[in-house]
Structure formats: structure tokens, C-alpha cells
Design a protein around this motif. Sequence first.
Motif, short mmCIF file in Angstrom:
data_model
loop_
_atom_site.label_atom_id
_atom_site.label_comp_id
_atom_site.label_asym_id
_atom_site.label_seq_id
_atom_site.Cartn_x
_atom_site.Cartn_y
_atom_site.Cartn_z
N GLN A 79 -5.35 -4.17 7.71
CA GLN A 79 -4.01 -3.87 7.84
C GLN A 79 -2.46 -4.56 7.61
OE1 GLN A 79 -4.20 -3.73 12.56
NE2 GLN A 79 -2.28 -2.95 12.65
N PHE A 80 -1.55 -4.12 7.22
CA PHE A 80 -0.38 -5.07 6.86
C PHE A 80 0.87 -5.06 8.64
CE2 PHE A 80 4.48 -3.65 5.91
CZ PHE A 80 4.61 -4.67 5.39
N ASN A 162 1.62 -5.25 1.56
CA ASN A 162 2.06 -4.41 1.45
C ASN A 162 0.87 -3.62 2.23
OD1 ASN A 162 0.76 -3.64 -0.87
ND2 ASN A 162 2.38 -4.64 -1.61
N GLN A 163 1.22 -1.68 2.54
CA GLN A 163 0.35 -1.31 2.94
C GLN A 163 -0.56 -0.69 1.48
OE1 GLN A 163 0.16 -0.09 6.23
NE2 GLN A 163 -1.90 1.23 6.14
N GLU A 164 -0.24 -0.94 0.59
CA GLU A 164 -1.08 -0.15 -1.28
C GLU A 164 -2.08 -1.46 -1.56
OE1 GLU A 164 2.59 -0.44 -0.91
OE2 GLU A 164 2.38 1.59 0.10
N ILE A 166 -4.30 -3.33 0.27
CA ILE A 166 -4.77 -2.81 1.63
C ILE A 166 -6.90 -2.27 1.14
CG2 ILE A 166 -6.12 -2.22 3.67
CD1 ILE A 166 -3.75 -1.14 5.12
#
Length: 209
Positions: A79-80, A162-164, A166
Amino acid sequence: AVVSTQSTGDVILLLKGSEFIQHDLNQAFMECTDGISQTPTGGFVLTIRRFQSITPAGEFRCFVRGNSLIAVSQRNHRQFLPTILADRINLLNDIQHFFFNYIQGKFPDPDFVFDVYRPGPHHVLLVDFNPFCRVTDPLLFSWDELCAIPPGSHPVFKVVENQETIKGHPYGANRVPQDIATINNQQDINDFVNMFSNGKFDESDDDDL
């Protein structure tokens, strides 16, 4: 994950259904270097703590080698959490201070892993200890990477930036029934659907719980 139980039956069901519990009961010493590989004979202790809801942004896993804090990882590595990224310097300072004052030199082994929870600035709580070996999830690190960090160096602090970035959970299959986890092709899916539709699941396993 934090699990809240409401009864003795809930606890027993969790104990019987957890592969991690079975490992701790039957293979706890499998990676020990002193030759101990059998089930421990000293008995077991079940410790139940009062349930407390915690914020994922406050959970961290810390890696100690040679009595030196070498690495810290965001505990919830799927999780970001922007608050961690923005406060990473203060977070590491608080964790280092906690380690220096309450843990360093007090644990019987020079290499170990411990989890902490930081509910707020200058406030760190100890959650758990784990062995410094591959049976412990390294989270954002790899074990090869951790073993290459020399004791005494400045701790490496990793967070999801960042979300990318994960990654999938390595134990994701443990979260679903074995029948689903082992599905490999379309025929398996069709067989599973037919079994479910016809009510042909073998319920004998429930009697073994």
C-alpha cells in the motif's frame, strides 16, 4: 493482518487453519545452525493480547545484524501511504532512538528482526520479535540484500514510494481455499464450478478440525 477473535472457538480455528502456526509448531528450528531440527520439547505458550486497531502507516519491520540496526521496512508493503514518505526522516529517527534505548544489547541473539508500531511522533511501541532468517518475510527487501548490509552502517529505510511500485503478496495463495489456489487452467475452473453447483465438495475435512 491483525485478527480479532471473540471466543475460544475462534482461536482454535485460527490455530488449526494457519500454515504459519503449523510451521512454528513443527519446524521452528529448521534453519538453526546448531543442529536442532526437531519439534521443540519444552512445550508451547499461547499468548493472547487485547485487540487494538492500528494504523498501517505506523507499522514497521526492523532488521538487526551484529546488534546493529541495519534496515527498516514499511510493514504494509502493498500500500502506498504518502504520510510515511513525507515523514520518513522523523520516523527513522524515532525508531533508531527506540532501538538504542530499549533493545540494543538486551536481546539474547545478535541477529534478529523486530516489529514496531509508531502511533505518533516520539512514541514507538514494540510489537513482536522474529528470527533473522528466510522464514521471516523481508517485505521491501530481499534476504540477499539484507545479508549484504554490513553491521554498523547507517540503516537502510525502504517505503513504498508510489502506487506503481507495489508488488504482489508472496503468500497471497494462503488467503483463499486450497481448491481455488491450485486452479491452473480452464478445465480446472470448469471442474470447480461444477463441483460447487452440484454441492459435491467433500465436507469430511471439517470433521478433522
